[in-house]
Scaffold this active site. Structure first.
Site, mmCIF file in Angstrom:
data_model
loop_
_atom_site.group_PDB
_atom_site.id
_atom_site.type_symbol
_atom_site.label_atom_id
_atom_site.label_comp_id
_atom_site.label_asym_id
_atom_site.label_seq_id
_atom_site.Cartn_x
_atom_site.Cartn_y
_atom_site.Cartn_z
ATOM 1 C CB SER A 1 -38.701 12.072 2.419
ATOM 2 O OG SER A 1 -39.551 13.202 2.456
ATOM 3 C CB SER A 2 -43.366 11.127 -1.087
ATOM 4 O OG SER A 2 -44.084 11.635 -2.191
ATOM 5 C CB CYS B 1 -50.708 18.444 3.335
ATOM 6 S SG CYS B 1 -48.939 18.650 3.526
ATOM 7 C CB CYS C 1 -50.662 13.429 8.906
ATOM 8 S SG CYS C 1 -51.000 15.145 8.475
ATOM 9 C CB THR D 1 -51.127 14.516 1.836
ATOM 10 O OG1 THR D 1 -50.096 13.748 2.465
ATOM 11 C CG2 THR D 1 -52.495 14.002 2.243
ATOM 12 C CG HIS E 1 -40.669 8.107 4.731
ATOM 13 N ND1 HIS E 1 -41.517 8.053 3.650
ATOM 14 C CD2 HIS E 1 -40.781 6.905 5.340
ATOM 15 C CE1 HIS E 1 -42.118 6.868 3.620
ATOM 16 N NE2 HIS E 1 -41.685 6.171 4.642
ATOM 17 C CG HIS F 1 -46.050 7.697 6.151
ATOM 18 N ND1 HIS F 1 -45.118 7.152 7.015
ATOM 19 C CD2 HIS F 1 -45.425 8.706 5.508
ATOM 20 C CE1 HIS F 1 -43.976 7.802 6.887
ATOM 21 N NE2 HIS F 1 -44.131 8.759 5.994
ATOM 22 C CD GLU G 1 -50.533 10.371 1.993
ATOM 23 O OE1 GLU G 1 -51.502 10.966 1.486
ATOM 24 O OE2 GLU G 1 -49.422 10.912 2.193
ATOM 25 C CB CYS H 1 -45.553 19.685 8.037
ATOM 26 S SG CYS H 1 -45.677 17.879 8.113
#
Length: 319
Positions: free
Chosen positions: A229-230, A201, A102, A171, A46, A80, A132, A17
């Protein structure tokens, strides 16, 4: 021997992204401008492949600011976001700090700060311990933000003032799971103030949308991404929820369990927002060695979002 056929439905959008591109570019530009070493607090994003690639170029990843020696070497804060105490500590030590948070995470920070100034208690929907979430809660004094993860957490909430409440969200959450928590929150506290614009996001929403389209059409789904990685974990969960019972999070082709994927005829592939496209190609190539592969792109949204480099790097950017 003739290889069996395999149709691969490739989700789009997938992978990097704008916030991840900006964060990785920040490390690479800092290395190009200032030379090695460049220190990075926590993983810049991540993804183990990305982190190892940056290490080879001269980035040094640390858990806490105390591991960064005094001097002129840049220290970069990850995408994050970080608690407010971290840049304050860097300033006190006169470190050359570069904030690669971000912009969409920064938006959530600012929302929380505005609510606090207006006297509202803030409810943060997110996953405990995620960087985050730690960064967002660290924007405000202790006790002014309450974290909830589930509908059950909402039922247990006992705020001091039920009329002065607002909520923000991590997000990278599942759009559907978060909707359920928000609905429970609004049912219990009708006056709770919502974000002006959804906090989840665009990239998270778009990638989940593509998986929702593909998952019902395939026998198995691979999400390219790291276990920590969430947004990648949420993609796997979305695939399962949409009826694809064989959904796996895989970092590299070498991690494929061929006892699970060896006899399928229709496969979906996507990638988390911190996973580079080279890993998607690597996994497709691994299947192409065993199958006669036909790849079809399934696109559900166009993305053209761009975030400029942190201001400390813009004027000197190389290339």
């Amino acid at each position: 021997m003739t290889k069996p056929p395999l149709d691969i439905l490739l989700c789009a959008p997938r992978g990097f992204c704008a916030g991840v591109v900006r964060a990785i570019d920040a490390v690479e530009q800092a290395l190009a401008i200032h030379g090695a070493p460049v220190y990075v607090r926590h993983e810049i994003v991540h993804n183990k492949y990305v982190v190892e690639s940056l290490k080879k170029k001269g980035a040094i990843f640390v858990r806490e600011l105390g591991e960064v020696p005094d001097g002129d070497a840049p220290v970069i804060f990850s995408a994050h976001g970080v608690p407010k105490s971290v840049p304050e500590a860097a300033a006190a030590r006169r470190l050359f700090a570069i904030d690669a948070t971000c912009p969409l995470v920064t938006k959530v920070h600012r929302e929380a700060q505005v609510h606090h100034k207006r006297g509202r208690h803030i409810i943060l929907i997110g996953h405990a311990g995620h960087p985050e979430v730690v960064g967002t809660m660290g924007q405000l004094p202790e006790g002014t933000v309450t974290l909830v993860e589930t509908v059950e957490d909402v039922a247990r909430l006992e705020p001091v003032d039920t009329k002065d409440l607002a909520f923000v969200t991590q997000t990278t959450l599942s759009v559907d799971d978060t909707r359920e928590v928000i609905e429970a929150l609004q049912a219990r506290f009708p006056s709770v103030v919502s974000p002006h614009k959804e906090d989840i996001c665009y990239a998270t929403t778009n990638r989940q949308g593509a998986v929702k389209r593909v998952a019902p059409q395939v026998e198995a789904m691979i999400v390219v991404g790291s276990p920590n990685s969430s947004n990648s974990q949420r993609l796997r969960e979305v695939a399962e929820r949409e009826g694809c019972t064989l959904a796996r999070l895989i970092l590299r082709a070498e991690d494929i369990d061929w006892s699970l994927f060896g006899s399928i005829r229709r496969l979906g592939i996507t990638a988390g927002a911190s996973a580079p496209e080279i890993l998607v190609e690597e996994i497709i190539d691994a299947f192409a060695e065993r199958f006669e592969v036909q790849v079809e792109n399934v696109s559900t949204a166009d993305e053209n979002v761009f975030f400029p480099l942190p201001r400390e790097l813009r004027d000197q950017a190389v290339g």
